[in-house]
Design a protein around this motif. Structure first.
Motif, short mmCIF file in Angstrom:
data_model
loop_
_atom_site.label_atom_id
_atom_site.label_comp_id
_atom_site.label_asym_id
_atom_site.label_seq_id
_atom_site.Cartn_x
_atom_site.Cartn_y
_atom_site.Cartn_z
N VAL A 121 0.83 -1.27 -0.07
CA VAL A 121 0.11 -0.11 0.01
C VAL A 121 1.06 1.31 0.13
O VAL A 121 0.52 2.40 -0.67
N ASN A 122 2.23 1.34 0.67
CA ASN A 122 3.06 2.35 0.64
C ASN A 122 3.44 2.85 -0.71
O ASN A 122 3.84 4.12 -0.85
N SER A 123 3.17 1.94 -1.75
CA SER A 123 3.57 2.59 -3.04
C SER A 123 2.54 3.09 -3.98
O SER A 123 2.71 3.17 -5.08
N TYR A 124 1.42 3.25 -3.08
CA TYR A 124 -0.01 3.78 -3.77
C TYR A 124 0.58 5.04 -4.71
O TYR A 124 1.19 5.74 -4.00
N LYS A 125 0.14 5.03 -5.86
CA LYS A 125 0.20 6.39 -6.56
C LYS A 125 -1.27 6.65 -7.30
O LYS A 125 -1.56 6.14 -7.98
N ASP A 126 -1.53 7.87 -6.65
CA ASP A 126 -2.91 7.98 -7.17
C ASP A 126 -3.08 8.44 -8.70
O ASP A 126 -2.28 9.20 -9.13
N SER A 127 -3.87 7.73 -9.44
CA SER A 127 -4.26 8.11 -10.87
C SER A 127 -4.90 9.06 -11.14
O SER A 127 -5.50 8.94 -12.07
N GLU A 128 -5.45 9.76 -10.01
CA GLU A 128 -6.21 10.85 -10.40
C GLU A 128 -6.03 11.83 -11.55
O GLU A 128 -4.85 12.22 -11.82
N GLY A 129 -6.78 11.97 -12.59
CA GLY A 129 -6.45 12.75 -13.80
C GLY A 129 -5.97 14.20 -13.42
O GLY A 129 -4.71 14.65 -13.87
N ASN A 130 -6.45 14.87 -12.42
CA ASN A 130 -6.17 16.16 -12.02
C ASN A 130 -5.18 16.04 -10.91
O ASN A 130 -5.29 15.77 -9.95
N SER A 131 -3.83 16.62 -11.38
CA SER A 131 -2.55 16.35 -10.42
C SER A 131 -2.67 17.05 -9.19
O SER A 131 -2.40 16.71 -8.27
N ALA A 132 -3.78 18.11 -8.99
CA ALA A 132 -3.75 19.08 -8.11
C ALA A 132 -4.61 18.22 -7.10
O ALA A 132 -4.46 18.49 -5.67
N LYS A 133 -5.12 17.21 -7.31
CA LYS A 133 -6.12 16.43 -6.37
C LYS A 133 -5.44 15.15 -6.24
O LYS A 133 -6.01 14.26 -5.17
N ARG A 134 -4.38 14.96 -6.58
CA ARG A 134 -3.57 13.51 -6.40
C ARG A 134 -3.13 13.25 -5.01
O ARG A 134 -2.77 14.44 -4.09
N LYS A 135 -3.40 12.44 -4.40
CA LYS A 135 -3.15 12.14 -2.84
C LYS A 135 -2.05 11.12 -2.74
O LYS A 135 -1.96 10.00 -3.43
N SER A 136 -1.14 11.42 -1.73
CA SER A 136 -0.13 10.23 -1.26
C SER A 136 -0.86 9.31 -0.72
O SER A 136 -2.20 9.57 -0.10
N PHE A 137 -0.42 8.18 -0.22
CA PHE A 137 -0.73 7.16 0.64
C PHE A 137 -1.42 7.58 2.00
O PHE A 137 -2.48 7.47 2.55
N ALA A 138 -0.35 8.47 2.59
CA ALA A 138 -0.72 9.14 3.98
C ALA A 138 -1.94 9.87 3.81
O ALA A 138 -2.82 10.01 4.68
N GLU A 139 -1.90 10.70 2.81
CA GLU A 139 -3.19 11.72 2.60
C GLU A 139 -4.31 10.88 2.27
O GLU A 139 -5.41 11.15 2.88
N LEU A 140 -4.37 9.89 1.67
CA LEU A 140 -5.71 8.87 1.38
C LEU A 140 -6.13 8.25 2.79
O LEU A 140 -7.08 8.22 2.84
N LEU A 141 -5.02 7.88 3.45
CA LEU A 141 -5.22 7.01 4.74
C LEU A 141 -6.07 8.25 5.73
O LEU A 141 -7.20 7.93 6.17
#
Ligand code: 5AD
Ligand code: SF4
Length: 506
Positions: free
Chosen positions: A265-285
């Motif tokens: 899970v730590n190598s989670y990379k948000d594939s959200e199209g809008n880069s401003a909205k992308r979250k790191s794993f810790a932010e998603l958590l």
């Protein structure tokens, strides 16, 4: 299938939490396709095994089950092998277990509805000899992948195939699954290159209180001993928006605990199209922890190389994030970690442990260890024992090294005899048990909030789970009658090596 009664299926799951949750999605998909789930093989038209190949023992379990198929063949049942053994062994399964009709790896689950329909419709096509007719592939394709080289006669998971999804019609005509001849064979074996995640709105969750959400599938770490990158494909993350939408939906349905799942899970990379909205794993958590109605969030599994301090900061900041981290170390010897291609040293691992130990709340730490990896000396093993003392784990899952197909360590001689691996395993588990006997005593007198998981009638106890992921069995006055899925304060009165004992605070 007879008349208008729905087709029935039986599904048995082996292996990790990822497989358990995949099965929830597979069950949901089958129900949506009009199937009905039954509890025994005898009642089923379609028998499915979701398999695990992490160690040889796990793989043998499914082949033991498959050896029973013969007796069911005459009843016209259809058999399918899903999951990691399916991906690893591919069409070889048809040779080892000739009555299997469906072989499907996890990277192809989203095509299950089409495969099921193909399985159902195949006998209605023209009757042909099983050996001469190979229909063109209907779904998907397989490209070759450089890291997937077949070894020891096992087919490579990424091996090029002319026909990936092929239906071989039998000479017997049938009108439904129950009358189907066993020679219909369908494979769904996407290779590592797939970019798609298996997302479905039809997940049939088995626990009404604790729900699982896959945030990342596959693994790109290629640890020397591990089959997962070959069986589950390359890393691919879901968007944080879709994870959060699922978390909110679950909260609306009454779930209060969410477990985020992934091989790493730590190598989670948000594939959200809008880069401003992308979250790191810790932010998603943290964001999942802030979903209204969610009281507990857990995550599994972490890789020390990618485990950032921001995760500990998130646990500090968001009270709903549970005080537990499973951080597999595999060995306490840097030399062995290097041979295992784990990409960190003992000191770097201990640095992560130090971050957790300096957290505001006490974080319970658990781990996985492999004993008897090729080249492991007594002194390497002693370093692992020493690490157990230094970290003070609350649980250790230890395994004897098991050579796996396709993995880099297969090239290394598996020179440590099984008896010696068993001895090291025993020494390690005995040591760890002693550590836990002492360390679990630290909870005595403490008040812990538990989520109630059920009741043990024989012992007149309720079964609870703490934020530290410990089982806390407790008694309660008859008038209290706490309900599964609710939370209750419990004072700890005793401890065992693997669980705690307590009394409900009334
Ligand atoms: N042999 C023994 N144990 C293994 N694991 C993974 N692959 C192997 C193998 N080939 C263990 C690791 C991993 C856990 C899920 O299974 O400890 O963290
Ligand atoms: Fe296997 Fe290593 Fe990936 Fe974990 S991180 S799934 S042990 S390859």
């Amino acid at each position: 299938m007879s008349g208008d009664s729905p087709k029935t299926f039986y599904l048995e799951t082996f292996g990790c939490q990822m497989n358990v949750h995949d099965s929830e999605k597979v069950v949901g998909t089958l129900l949506q396709e009009g199937y009905r789930q039954v509890d025994t093989v005898e009642q089923a038209d379609l028998v499915l095994y979701n398999t695990c190949s992490i160690r040889d023992k796990a793989e043998q379990k499914v082949f033991n089950r498959l050896s029973d198929y013969k007796k069911y063949k005459k009843q016209g049942k259809t058999f399918g092998v899903l999951g990691c053994v399916a991906q690893q062994e591919g069409e070889k399964i048809f040779e080892r277990a000739p009555y299997v009709s469906l072989v499907c790896g996890s990277a192809s689950y989203r095509k299950l509805p089409q495969m099921l329909r193909q399985l159902e419709n195949a006998p209605l096509d023209s009757a042909q000899s099983p050996d001469t007719t190979l229909e063109p592939p209907a779904i998907g394709s397989i490209d070759s992948h450089p890291s997937n080289t077949a070894k020891g006669g096992a087919p490579s998971v990424g091996e090029s195939r002319d026909s990936e999804l092929a239906t071989r019609n039998s000479s017997t005509r049938g009108s439904g699954l129950a009358t189907r001849d066993s020679l219909i064979r369908i494979t769904g074996l996407d290779d590592r290159e797939t970019d798609a995640c298996f997302e479905t709105e039809f997940t049939a969750r088995t626990n009404p209180h604790r729900g699982y959400i896959t945030i990342i599938e596959g693994c790109d770490k290629f640890c020397a001993y591990c089959v997962v990158p070959y069986t589950r494909g390359k890393e691919r993350s879901r968007t944080s928006a879709s994870v959060l939408a699922e978390a909110r939906q679950m909260a609306d349905l009454g779930y209060t605990e969410i477990q985020l799942l992934g091989q790493n899970v730590n190598s989670y990379k948000d594939s959200e199209g809008n880069s401003a909205k992308r979250k790191s794993f810790a932010e998603l958590l943290a964001a999942v922890g802030e979903v209204s109605g969610i009281r507990r969030v857990r995550f599994m599994t972490s890789h020390p190389r990618d485990f950032g301090r921001d995760i500990v900061e998130a646990i500090d900041a968001v009270p709903t994030l549970c005080d537990h981290v499973h951080l597999p170390v595999q060995s306490g010897s840097t030399r062995m970690l290097d041979a295992m291609q784990r990409l960190y040293t003992r000191d770097q691992y201990l640095e992560r442990i130090a971050w957790m130990k300096s957290a505001k709340r006490e974080i319970s730490i658990t781990t996985d260890v492999i004993v008897g990896f090729p080249g492991e000396t007594e002194s390497d093993f002693a370093e692992t024992l020493d690490l157990l003392e230094e970290v003070g784990y609350d649980a250790v899952f230890a395994f004897k090294y098991s050579p796996r197909p396709n993995t880099p360590s297969l090239k290394l001689e598996d020179a440590i005899p099984d008896e010696e691996k068993a001895r090291r395993l025993d020494v390690l588990m005995t040591r760890q048990r002693e550590i836990q006997i002492t360390s679990y005593k630290r909870y005595i007198g403490a008040q812990c909030e538990v989520m109630i998981e059920g009741r043990n009638e024989a012992r007149s106890q309720y079964i609870g789970r703490t934020t530290h992921n410990k089982t806390l069995n407790f008694t309660a006055p008859p008038t209290a009658n706490p309900k599964p899925g609710t939370y209750a304060p419990v004072v700890v009165t005793g401890s065992f090596p693997n669980s705690l004992l307590g009394e409900l605070v009334v």
